[in-house]
Design a protein around this motif. Sequence first.
Motif, PDB file in Angstrom:
ATOM      1  N   GLY A  72      -4.140 -18.715   9.886  1.00  0.00           N
ATOM      2  CA  GLY A  72      -5.536 -18.837   9.452  1.00  0.00           C
ATOM      3  C   GLY A  72      -5.921 -17.675   8.556  1.00  0.00           C
TER       4      GLY A  72
ATOM      5  N   GLY B  68      -6.810 -17.462   5.584  1.00  0.00           N
ATOM      6  CA  GLY B  68      -7.845 -17.656   4.565  1.00  0.00           C
ATOM      7  C   GLY B  68      -7.265 -17.389   3.181  1.00  0.00           C
TER       8      GLY B  68
ATOM      9  N   GLY C 286      -0.180 -24.316   6.369  1.00  0.00           N
ATOM     10  CA  GLY C 286       0.293 -24.944   7.595  1.00  0.00           C
ATOM     11  C   GLY C 286      -0.422 -24.388   8.810  1.00  0.00           C
TER      12      GLY C 286
HETATM   13  C1  SAM Z   1     -13.312 -18.392   9.359  1.00  0.00           C
HETATM   14  S1  SAM Z   1     -11.921 -18.510   8.307  1.00  0.00           S
HETATM   15  C2  SAM Z   1     -11.095 -16.962   8.632  1.00  0.00           C
HETATM   16  C3  SAM Z   1     -10.206 -16.531   7.504  1.00  0.00           C
HETATM   17  C4  SAM Z   1      -9.615 -15.127   7.679  1.00  0.00           C
HETATM   18  N1  SAM Z   1      -8.693 -15.065   8.788  1.00  0.00           N
HETATM   19  C5  SAM Z   1     -10.729 -14.134   7.863  1.00  0.00           C
HETATM   20  O1  SAM Z   1     -10.841 -13.540   8.953  1.00  0.00           O
HETATM   21  O2  SAM Z   1     -11.520 -13.961   6.910  1.00  0.00           O
HETATM   22  C6  SAM Z   1     -10.914 -19.637   9.168  1.00  0.00           C
HETATM   23  C7  SAM Z   1      -9.629 -19.961   8.444  1.00  0.00           C
HETATM   24  O3  SAM Z   1      -8.801 -20.675   9.349  1.00  0.00           O
HETATM   25  C8  SAM Z   1      -8.216 -21.772   8.684  1.00  0.00           C
HETATM   26  N2  SAM Z   1      -7.929 -22.776   9.712  1.00  0.00           N
HETATM   27  C9  SAM Z   1      -8.786 -23.653  10.298  1.00  0.00           C
HETATM   28  N3  SAM Z   1      -8.155 -24.379  11.222  1.00  0.00           N
HETATM   29  C10 SAM Z   1      -6.870 -23.944  11.237  1.00  0.00           C
HETATM   30  C11 SAM Z   1      -5.706 -24.316  11.972  1.00  0.00           C
HETATM   31  N4  SAM Z   1      -5.743 -25.286  12.890  1.00  0.00           N
HETATM   32  N5  SAM Z   1      -4.547 -23.655  11.727  1.00  0.00           N
HETATM   33  C12 SAM Z   1      -4.491 -22.684  10.780  1.00  0.00           C
HETATM   34  N6  SAM Z   1      -5.545 -22.297  10.035  1.00  0.00           N
HETATM   35  C13 SAM Z   1      -6.717 -22.920  10.269  1.00  0.00           C
HETATM   36  C14 SAM Z   1      -9.224 -22.195   7.642  1.00  0.00           C
HETATM   37  O4  SAM Z   1      -8.637 -22.900   6.578  1.00  0.00           O
HETATM   38  C15 SAM Z   1      -9.805 -20.844   7.221  1.00  0.00           C
HETATM   39  O5  SAM Z   1      -9.101 -20.304   6.137  1.00  0.00           O
END
Ligand code: SAM
Length: 205
Positions: free
Chosen positions: A47, A49, A94
């Motif tokens: 995740g 981002g 992924g």
């Molecule tokens: C709130 S953002 C946080 C991004 C980064 N980690 C930050 O702290 O700024 C949540 C991120 O998780 C990703 N995401 C959502 N569901 C997910 C999943 N099941 N597996 C992996 N990534 C996921 C989204 O695409 C998004 O980029």
Amino acid sequence: MSADATFWDRIAPKYAKQPISNIPAYETTLERVRSYLKATDRVIEFGAGTGSTALRLAPHVSRYLATDLSPGMAAIGEEKRRAEGISNLRIASGVVADFTAEDVTVALGFNVFHLVDDPKADFERIYEMLPSAGLFISKTPAIGSKWYFRPLVRVMQAFGKAPRPVHFLSVEALDAEIRAAGFEIVETGLYPPETPSRFIVARKP
Ligand SMILES: C[S@@+](CC[C@H](N)C(=O)[O-])C[C@H]1O[C@@H](n2cnc3c(N)ncnc32)[C@H](O)[C@@H]1O
């Protein structure tokens, strides 16, 4: 593509431009994470981002794989990686289940485990992919303790302004689920305390 990926792809360009909401909490988190990283570590981040944290942490380790459900987020991350010329950082799209065979010593995930389909299953997969003494470091909004988040998120979801699913976990439930996967918790924190956003450093025995 899953509904979540469509949501995150749609907001990725805007998300990339948003300033960090709480810089002291972010910097404290980064400083605590960095204190555990070694130059020999092979890191995976879930995740991730648009890769802002990965760009900051990759120079401190041997190699770093930043992953995200959303191909749109990952594409922006790759542009930023190329612009900064960070050669030990790889960006991929992924979910946790897609990366179970990676050779890593540290797994990271910030502001993501309240959004995955099954946090418990992901904690178990991460436990399996790490070697003994491997670290799992996460920060997760523990919004279960604040009653008003539920109606707020439900209304936002109805208008397409929040993703699905969103889990309303408590600090205690998060700690317990990570322990139940087999990890020992070695450090916790709340950065920031208001959310509260639970920071957990866990080690595989
Ligand atoms: C709130 S953002 C946080 C991004 C980064 N980690 C930050 O702290 O700024 C949540 C991120 O998780 C990703 N995401 C959502 N569901 C997910 C999943 N099941 N597996 C992996 N990534 C996921 C989204 O695409 C998004 O980029």
